[in-house]
Design a protein around this motif. Sequence first.
Motif, PDB file in Angstrom:
ATOM      1  N   GLY A  34       0.922  -1.198  -0.085  1.00  0.00           N
ATOM      2  CA  GLY A  34      -0.223   0.420   0.264  1.00  0.00           C
ATOM      3  C   GLY A  34       1.046   0.802   0.742  1.00  0.00           C
ATOM      4  N   ASP A  35       2.111   1.153  -0.087  1.00  0.00           N
ATOM      5  CA  ASP A  35       3.156   2.572  -0.052  1.00  0.00           C
ATOM      6  C   ASP A  35       2.363   2.887   1.177  1.00  0.00           C
ATOM      7  N   SER A  36       2.606   2.270   2.380  1.00  0.00           N
ATOM      8  CA  SER A  36       1.985   3.078   3.366  1.00  0.00           C
ATOM      9  C   SER A  36       3.071   3.194   4.683  1.00  0.00           C
ATOM     10  N   ARG A  40       3.218   4.451   8.622  1.00  0.00           N
ATOM     11  CA  ARG A  40       3.509   3.234   9.525  1.00  0.00           C
ATOM     12  C   ARG A  40       4.535   3.097  10.565  1.00  0.00           C
ATOM     13  N   GLY A  41       5.388   3.621  10.331  1.00  0.00           N
ATOM     14  CA  GLY A  41       6.760   3.981  10.877  1.00  0.00           C
ATOM     15  C   GLY A  41       7.800   3.155  10.193  1.00  0.00           C
ATOM     16  N   LEU A  42       7.593   2.483   9.771  1.00  0.00           N
ATOM     17  CA  LEU A  42       8.274   1.167   8.784  1.00  0.00           C
ATOM     18  C   LEU A  42      10.077   1.814   9.014  1.00  0.00           C
ATOM     19  N   VAL A  43       9.900   2.932   8.760  1.00  0.00           N
ATOM     20  CA  VAL A  43      11.935   3.908   9.123  1.00  0.00           C
ATOM     21  C   VAL A  43      12.539   3.164  10.072  1.00  0.00           C
ATOM     22  N   GLN A  71       4.207  -2.252  -5.153  1.00  0.00           N
ATOM     23  CA  GLN A  71       4.666  -0.581  -4.747  1.00  0.00           C
ATOM     24  C   GLN A  71       5.830  -0.671  -3.764  1.00  0.00           C
ATOM     25  N   ALA A  72       6.304  -0.587  -3.282  1.00  0.00           N
ATOM     26  CA  ALA A  72       7.019  -0.379  -2.022  1.00  0.00           C
ATOM     27  C   ALA A  72       8.284  -1.865  -1.844  1.00  0.00           C
ATOM     28  N   VAL A  73       8.653  -1.333  -1.335  1.00  0.00           N
ATOM     29  CA  VAL A  73       9.840  -2.869  -0.634  1.00  0.00           C
ATOM     30  C   VAL A  73      10.214  -1.812   0.358  1.00  0.00           C
ATOM     31  N   TRP A  74      10.622  -2.026   1.662  1.00  0.00           N
ATOM     32  CA  TRP A  74      11.880  -1.371   3.140  1.00  0.00           C
ATOM     33  C   TRP A  74      13.341  -3.182   2.845  1.00  0.00           C
ATOM     34  N   TYR A  75      13.576  -1.971   3.014  1.00  0.00           N
ATOM     35  CA  TYR A  75      15.791  -2.827   4.200  1.00  0.00           C
ATOM     36  C   TYR A  75      15.552  -2.657   4.961  1.00  0.00           C
TER      37      TYR A  75
END
Length: 602
Positions: A34-36, A40-43, A71-75
Motif C-alpha cells: 500500500g506504500d504506507s 506506519r513507522g517502518l523507518v 509498490q514499495a519494499v523496505w530493507y
Amino acid sequence: MSNQIPRPEYPRPQMVRSEWLNLNGWWDFEVDQGDSGLERGLVEAPLTRSILVPFAPESQASGIGETDFLQAVWYRREIAVPEHWAGQRVLLHFGAVDHDTTVWVGGTEVVRHRGGFSPFTADITDTLTDGRGTITVRARDLREEVQARGKQATWYSNTHCQYTRTTGIWQTVWAEPVPPVHLKRPRITPDVGGECFRIEAPVSANRAGYRLRATLSANGIEITTAQVRADLDLAPALQLTIPAESVRLWSPTDPHLYDLHIELLDETDQVMDAVESYAGLRSVSIDGQHLLLNGKPVFQRLVLDQGYWPQTLMTAPSDEALVRDIELGIAAGFNGARIHQKVAEERYLYHAARLGYLLWGEFGDWGVSGQGTRGHNQQPTASFTTQWLEVLERDYNQPAIIGWCPLNETHQVIHDRITVLDDITRGMFLATKAADTTRPVIDASGYSHRVAETDVYDSHSYEQDPTAFAAEQAGLAHGHPQRNKPADGEFSLPYAGQPFFVSEYGGIWWNAELAAAHASGEQRDASWGYGQRVATEEEFHQRFTGLTAVLLNNPHMFGYCYTQLTDTFQEQNGIYHFDRTQKLNTTRIRTAQQQPAAYEQQ
C-alpha cells in the motif's frame, strides 16, 4: 540460511580502494503493497521477512520470489565499520536500486535517488555511533508511475519481449572509508594521436600544498608518471605521455590494458588517498560513412544481450556469469554486444575491456513514446536525462564502450506537434555530447532519428527472408538506407550520409521442443519470437547465414547487431538457451560470420 556473501568481488574495478566492506547478504525485508510504510513507522519498526541482497525480490535467488507488482519494499540491516576506519569519512554506495529510493541511517535520511539503472552514494559518517548504525532503505516502484523501465513488464505477466520486473536493490551495496579530502571518480581520456592519456581527477576539496600523482604501468613495470598541483582546482588534470616503445593500442584482437595508479599527496609527500584503475589506448573516429577504430575499419559483429538470468533476473548470479556471457558471444563469432535496455554492471564492462569485446552503452527506456502508460512501457521525464548523465559519468573511462545510445525505438511521427519526447531526445543527445566528446552518439536507435546531427544512423529490421532483406538494404548504396516508418507518416529526419548499420536484425524464432509439439499437431504457444518460426535447426542456420551475408556483403555498412544472445523467458530467439546451455551449433553460427566483411575490404 547461508552466511556466504553473494557477489563478493569488488564492484567498481575502475576505481579500486584497498579498504571496503561488502554489505551484500541477508537483510530484513518487507513488502509495502500500500506504500504506507512511512506512515506506519517502518523507518524504525521491525521488518518481518528476510531477503538476500543484491537479488531483487521478484527473483528466486532473493528468497522472496514474488513477481506481482510491488509498490514499495523496505530493507534494513546493521552496519559496523572496522575500528581502524576511525577518523575517516564513511561512504555508503548502492550500485543500482529500482526505482525511487530513500535511505536512512539511524533514522536520519541520508540520500534520496530516482532511477533504477544508475549508482548513488551517501556520506553516513555523522549518522554512525562508534562506527555502528542501522541502514533502512525504502524503494518505491509504483505501477502507474512514469519512469524508465527498460524491458520490465508493464502488464502482470511477461509478454512478447517484456520480462519479469525488478524492484529494489539489484546491485552490490558496499561501504568504504575515505579521508576528509579524497579523490572522486577520475576521467581517463585516451589520446592515440598524442600517444598519451589525459587524466582528470576531481577532489572533494582543496588543501594548500596537495598534489595529484598518476603512474602508468604494464605487467608490473612502470612506464611513466606525472604530477600536478591539486590545491587550485577541484578537478586537477595531468597528462601521461607513453614512450614510443610502450605504445600498444587496445582492440578486439589485442585488448591491452594499462594499469593506472592515482594518488593524492599532501605537502609532505604523504599519500592521503589512492585508487587503482586501468585504461585502454584506443580511438573512435568518423570518416564519411566509415566508423573507425584506431583509424581503421573494424566491422562490428554485435549481438543483442538482454542481460537477464532465470534465477536472478537483471543481476548476474556471479562474476563468472558476466564473463561467461562474453565468452559465449565470442564463441559464436561476435566481437561485441549491445547490452540491451539496461545498464550493465561495472564488472561486465571491465571483463569486456580485458577480453576485447566491443560495446555500445545504452539506457533502459524501450517503448518511450509520450502517449500514455497503458500499452507503452514508459514516458520521457527529466529523470531520463539525470540518470543518463549518472551513467555517462560512471562509464566514461571504459575502453570497450565505443559509442552511446541513449534512446531506443522511439515513436515520434515527424509531422506531429513537438512534444516532450522531442525535447528529451535532443536533450539526451546534447547531454551525451557535452559529457563525452570522444565517442559517437546515436540519437535514438531504430525508429525516430530526430536529431539532424546524429553521429550514426541505424535501423531495425526483422525481415526473415534473406532475398527480401537484401532488397530492403540495397538502397544504402544510393544514399537511401532502410528506415523504420509508421504506416501513415515518417519517423525520422532524412539520412545525411552518416555511418550506418542495422542495429537489430534476425530474432529467428526457434525452440526445438515446441517445434516438435507443433509438428505432432499439439498447440503450445508458450514462446515468442519475430516472424514465422523455423521448422528445423537446419532452417535456422540457412536463414541466419542468408540474413547475415546480406549485411557482411554491404560495403556501406560498418556492422550489425543480431537479436539475440540467449532466450529470455518466453522470447525464444536466442543463440543459447536462457540457462546458457547449448541450443544451436555455434560452430556454424561462427562460420557464417567469418566471411570477410566488404566494409573492411575497401
